[in-house]
Write an enzyme that holds these catalytic residues in place. Structure first.
Site, PDB file in Angstrom:
ATOM      1  N   GLU A 111       0.795  -1.122   0.057  1.00  0.00           N
ATOM      2  CA  GLU A 111      -0.006  -0.007   0.030  1.00  0.00           C
ATOM      3  C   GLU A 111       0.724   1.250  -0.238  1.00  0.00           C
ATOM      4  OE1 GLU A 111      -3.290  -2.358   3.029  1.00  0.00           O
ATOM      5  OE2 GLU A 111      -2.419  -0.423   3.405  1.00  0.00           O
ATOM      6  N   GLU A 178      -8.982   1.271  -3.785  1.00  0.00           N
ATOM      7  CA  GLU A 178      -9.989   0.702  -2.914  1.00  0.00           C
ATOM      8  C   GLU A 178     -10.901   2.117  -2.439  1.00  0.00           C
ATOM      9  OE1 GLU A 178     -10.686  -1.814   1.126  1.00  0.00           O
ATOM     10  OE2 GLU A 178      -8.521  -1.918   0.106  1.00  0.00           O
TER      11      GLU A 178
END
Length: 260
Positions: A111, A178
């Protein structure tokens, strides 16, 4: 399935399908159904270990589950998450990425954006394929103040676009988006030549991923808006997976009721 093929899918406007798996049996079933990408997600912290978040997942956990999943995969591209605090420096990132590749991962995912520029670069320099992850970042859930949609304001949106362009320039092959608004996901997907795979990011991403336990209605905890239980309308897990694949490919999933 390989990374150049995924890029061809984007060029041909064919949607990419992705599900998480944590063991050989589910992986083999998904692989046989023709899932394009199988992700060994650190979401195992929630759905396997019963945690409130993914922060307790260790490198040893990821290595163990990646090794299991690899035994069930013959055709799908196998991606493995790098867990919380496993990529705090370029050197640590390279060491841990190699450990995942050694047990069968063809690509690693972690991430963040510009703050990990050197980590992305060192993997590119060592020919390790990388999947990025922008928008809501579950490993940063405490810093973000919970599981909240990201990029709603122009400043946040511009940062996500800027990070996506940077990751592409650093050799990242795929980016997961996301929990961001539909229109932002479309802007990001059009701004870069590498594929985007959405989860709670609308139908205009180049592909879609769901946690398999969510897709099958096994997860009895909190169910985000973007989740659909495909087992409800199917007679078997195999049929549910095929229904998910077809719905993504023909762009009927996600619908507006699964999007932000």
């Amino acid at each position: 399935m390989n990374i150049p093929q995924l890029k061809e899918f984007k060029q041909k406007s064919e949607k990419i399908t992705c599900l998480t798996a944590y063991d050989a049996s589910f992986a083999k079933l998904f692989d046989n159904c023709g899932i394009d990408v199988i992700l060994v997600g650190d979401s195992l912290g929630n759905v396997i270990q019963g945690g409130e978040n993914t922060l307790s997942v260790s490198m040893e956990d990821m290595i163990y589950h990646t090794k299991l999943v690899a035994k069930g995969v013959s055709n799908s591209l196998l991606v493995a998450d790098m867990p919380y605090q496993s990529y705090t420096s370029p050197e640590q990132t390279l060491e841990n990425a190699k450990r995942l590749v050694d047990v069968g991962a063809q690509m690693v995912k972690f991430e963040g954006g510009s703050e990990h520029k050197d980590s992305f670069k060192i993997l590119q320099d060592n020919n390790i394929a990388v999947c990025g992850h922008l928008g809501l970042q579950p490993q940063s859930v405490l810093e973000m103040g919970g599981y909240k949609v990201q990029g709603r304001d122009e400043s946040g949106a511009n940062k996500i676009i800027k990070d996506a362009l940077l990751l592409e320039s650093l050799g990242v092959g795929v980016i997961v988006l996301e929990c961001i608004p539909n229109d932002l996901a479309k802007r990001v997907s059009e701004a870069i030549s590498i594929p985007t795979i959405g989860i709670g990011a609308g139908v205009d991403c180049d592909g879609q991923v769901l946690v398999c336990y969510d897709m099958l209605g096994i997860n009895t905890g909190y169910m985000p808006k973007f989740v659909k239980n495909f087992l409800n309308e199917s007679g078997s897990i195999e049929t549910a997976v095929n229904t998910f694949i077809n719905a993504v490919k023909d762009k009927t999933f996600p619908g507006l009721d699964h999007s932000y």
